[in-house]
Design an enzyme around this catalytic site. Structure first.
Site, PDB file in Angstrom:
ATOM      1  N   GLU A 283       0.814  -1.226   0.000  1.00 63.81           N
ATOM      2  CA  GLU A 283       0.000   0.000   0.000  1.00 63.81           C
ATOM      3  C   GLU A 283       0.844   1.271   0.000  1.00 63.81           C
ATOM      4  O   GLU A 283       0.530   2.217  -0.713  1.00 63.81           O
ATOM      5  CB  GLU A 283      -0.947   0.004   1.201  1.00 63.81           C
ATOM      6  CG  GLU A 283      -2.031  -1.052   1.081  1.00 63.81           C
ATOM      7  CD  GLU A 283      -3.023  -1.013   2.227  1.00 63.81           C
ATOM      8  OE1 GLU A 283      -3.631   0.028   2.474  1.00 63.81           O
ATOM      9  OE2 GLU A 283      -3.169  -2.056   2.906  1.00 63.81           O
TER      10      GLU A 283
ATOM     11  N   HIS B  25       8.136 -27.373   3.058  1.00 61.29           N
ATOM     12  CA  HIS B  25       7.378 -28.499   2.512  1.00 61.29           C
ATOM     13  C   HIS B  25       6.768 -28.189   1.152  1.00 61.29           C
ATOM     14  O   HIS B  25       5.965 -28.973   0.650  1.00 61.29           O
ATOM     15  CB  HIS B  25       6.318 -28.932   3.524  1.00 61.29           C
ATOM     16  CG  HIS B  25       6.945 -29.363   4.814  1.00 61.29           C
ATOM     17  ND1 HIS B  25       7.406 -30.641   5.047  1.00 61.29           N
ATOM     18  CD2 HIS B  25       7.258 -28.644   5.922  1.00 61.29           C
ATOM     19  CE1 HIS B  25       7.945 -30.699   6.243  1.00 61.29           C
ATOM     20  NE2 HIS B  25       7.875 -29.496   6.799  1.00 61.29           N
TER      21      HIS B  25
ATOM     22  N   LYS C 115     -13.353  -0.436  -4.051  1.00 61.53           N
ATOM     23  CA  LYS C 115     -14.436  -0.127  -3.102  1.00 61.53           C
ATOM     24  C   LYS C 115     -15.661   0.441  -3.813  1.00 61.53           C
ATOM     25  O   LYS C 115     -16.785   0.183  -3.412  1.00 61.53           O
ATOM     26  CB  LYS C 115     -13.933   0.817  -1.997  1.00 61.53           C
ATOM     27  CG  LYS C 115     -13.048   0.082  -0.978  1.00 61.53           C
ATOM     28  CD  LYS C 115     -12.687   0.919   0.227  1.00 61.53           C
ATOM     29  CE  LYS C 115     -11.903   0.067   1.225  1.00 61.53           C
ATOM     30  NZ  LYS C 115     -11.449   0.790   2.399  1.00 61.53           N
TER      31      LYS C 115
HETATM   32  O1  PA5 Z   1      -4.829   0.411   4.951  1.00 61.16           O
HETATM   33  C1  PA5 Z   1      -5.779   0.634   4.200  1.00 61.16           C
HETATM   34  O2  PA5 Z   1      -6.081   1.781   3.810  1.00 61.16           O
HETATM   35  C2  PA5 Z   1      -6.673  -0.502   3.721  1.00 61.16           C
HETATM   36  O3  PA5 Z   1      -6.002  -1.712   3.827  1.00 61.16           O
HETATM   37  C3  PA5 Z   1      -7.982  -0.503   4.521  1.00 61.16           C
HETATM   38  O4  PA5 Z   1      -7.713  -0.801   5.866  1.00 61.16           O
HETATM   39  C4  PA5 Z   1      -8.957  -1.514   3.942  1.00 61.16           C
HETATM   40  O5  PA5 Z   1      -9.310  -1.158   2.635  1.00 61.16           O
HETATM   41  C5  PA5 Z   1     -10.238  -1.640   4.773  1.00 61.16           C
HETATM   42  O6  PA5 Z   1     -10.785  -0.380   5.054  1.00 61.16           O
HETATM   43  P1  PA5 Z   1     -11.199  -0.039   6.549  1.00 61.16           P
HETATM   44  O7  PA5 Z   1      -9.952  -0.217   7.372  1.00 61.16           O
HETATM   45  O8  PA5 Z   1     -11.658   1.356   6.534  1.00 61.16           O
HETATM   46  O9  PA5 Z   1     -12.275  -1.017   6.939  1.00 61.16           O
END
Ligand code: PA5
Length: 332
Positions: free
Chosen positions: A211, A227, A318
């Site tokens: 990310e 394994h 999303k």
């Molecule tokens: O770190 C991030 O921005 C994402 O991995 C979010 O955590 C993920 O899309 C889920 O969203 P949320 O944490 O708002 O439920």
């Protein structure tokens, strides 16, 4: 974002000040922690901490599907930083249909609204951060809820000790993170290797590099690695990779397993960086690893001239999720 990660001791402190504010009465036969991405990792870490401490099983749900055994005897912890994540909202709705006792951990959104409408306990995490940066606050919140509900996987004293460690070592961790970012800045695939039961920390490292740095990462976990994957490294079609391997120095077998993995990669001429987790207790080791990989992934993004905060493709997914799950767009 660097400053946000370095501010983690303050986030832990804030969550500690609410320790005991949310509790749920049992008894419970199982605990299910639901969440995706930066929120979902909280469940993985709770499961890791519970491994040698809790007598009830902990399951992590990272999808819209909940296990069939969820019942009135389930403590269901729904973690969504935004409160607007389809999978988590769907899983929570199904858990409620099955009569589970639900606790919400969120900064707001539809999850908070659902909790208020249904009279569910809520642990609020501060708004205005990125979910992955809010990790120590959400984790401390869940640890506090479990402790106050008679399901201790980490005590308040342990979390306080971990917070002091982060305060003392933040500068040093930032230095290690720069060096790790330097190592990871390469055209080679980054492999993160560790030993069981530390897989959640390798997954966290992967997600942070995904990310923040926008790179693909492979996770290898011993002894299962010995394994199957081990054979894949004999004649890979793509063999340009480098490895960040880490182990818990208090786990002799774990260390031995990682040393074996490192040996296999080195005999193939691959570059390997080995790290020993630091921390006075398990929570300390988790926060150390999460801060180190978080900062390193931000550094790598900056070296590449990229914005570590931006996650365009997650936003694209999303906005399609309502159609995929047949629920339509969310109406916050
Ligand atoms: O770190 C991030 O921005 C994402 O991995 C979010 O955590 C993920 O899309 C889920 O969203 P949320 O944490 O708002 O439920």
């Amino acid at each position: 974002m660097r400053g946000d990660y370095l501010n983690w001791p303050r986030l832990v402190e804030d969550a500690l000040s609410k320790w005991g504010s949310v509790s749920v009465e049992g008894p419970f036969e199982n605990i299910v922690v639901s969440g995706m991405g930066g929120s979902g990792i909280v469940g993985d870490v709770v499961k890791l901490l519970a491994l040698e401490r809790l007598s009830v099983p902990v399951e992590v749900v990272k999808s819209h599907i909940v296990p069939s055994y969820v019942s009135t005897r389930t403590l269901f912890v729904s973690v969504s930083y935004s409160g607007n994540t389809h999978e988590t909202l769907l899983a929570t709705a199904r858990a409620l249909e099955k009569g589970a006792r639900v606790v919400a951990v969120t900064s707001g959104g539809l999850l908070e609204r659902l909790a208020v409408e249904r009279g569910l306990p809520v642990f609020k995490t501060p708004a205005g951060l990125l979910p992955r940066v809010s990790f120590p606050h959400m984790l401390t919140g869940v640890l506090g809820v479990l402790d106050s509900s008679g399901l201790t996987v980490a005590s308040r004293a342990e979390v306080e000790e971990a917070k002091r460690q982060l305060e003392r070592e933040a500068g040093e961790i930032a230095g290690e993170a720069s060096s790790l970012a330097e190592f990871a800045y390469s055209r080679e695939l980054l492999v993160v290797a560790t030993h069981s039961p530390l897989e959640p920390l390798a997954v966290r490292a992967k997600s942070e590099f995904n990310e923040n740095s926008k790179i693909v990462v492979k996770v290898d976990v011993a002894p299962e690695w010995m394994h199957n994957d081990i054979v894949g490294y004999e004649k890979p079609l793509f063999d340009e990779y480098r490895v960040v391997a880490f182990y818990d120095p208090d786990d002799q077998a774990g260390r031995g397993l990682v040393e074996f993995m490192v040996g296999e990669h080195e005999r193939r001429g691959r570059r390997v960086r080995v790290l020993a987790l630091r921390g006075a207790n398990k929570v300390g080791k988790v926060l150390y690893a999460a801060m180190l990989f978080g900062l390193a992934s931000v550094e790598l993004a900056l070296k590449r001239g990229l914005d570590p905060a931006a996650t365009e493709s997650i936003a694209r997914y999303k906005s399609a999720a309502g159609r995929i799950f047949g629920t339509g767009p969310l109406k916050p």
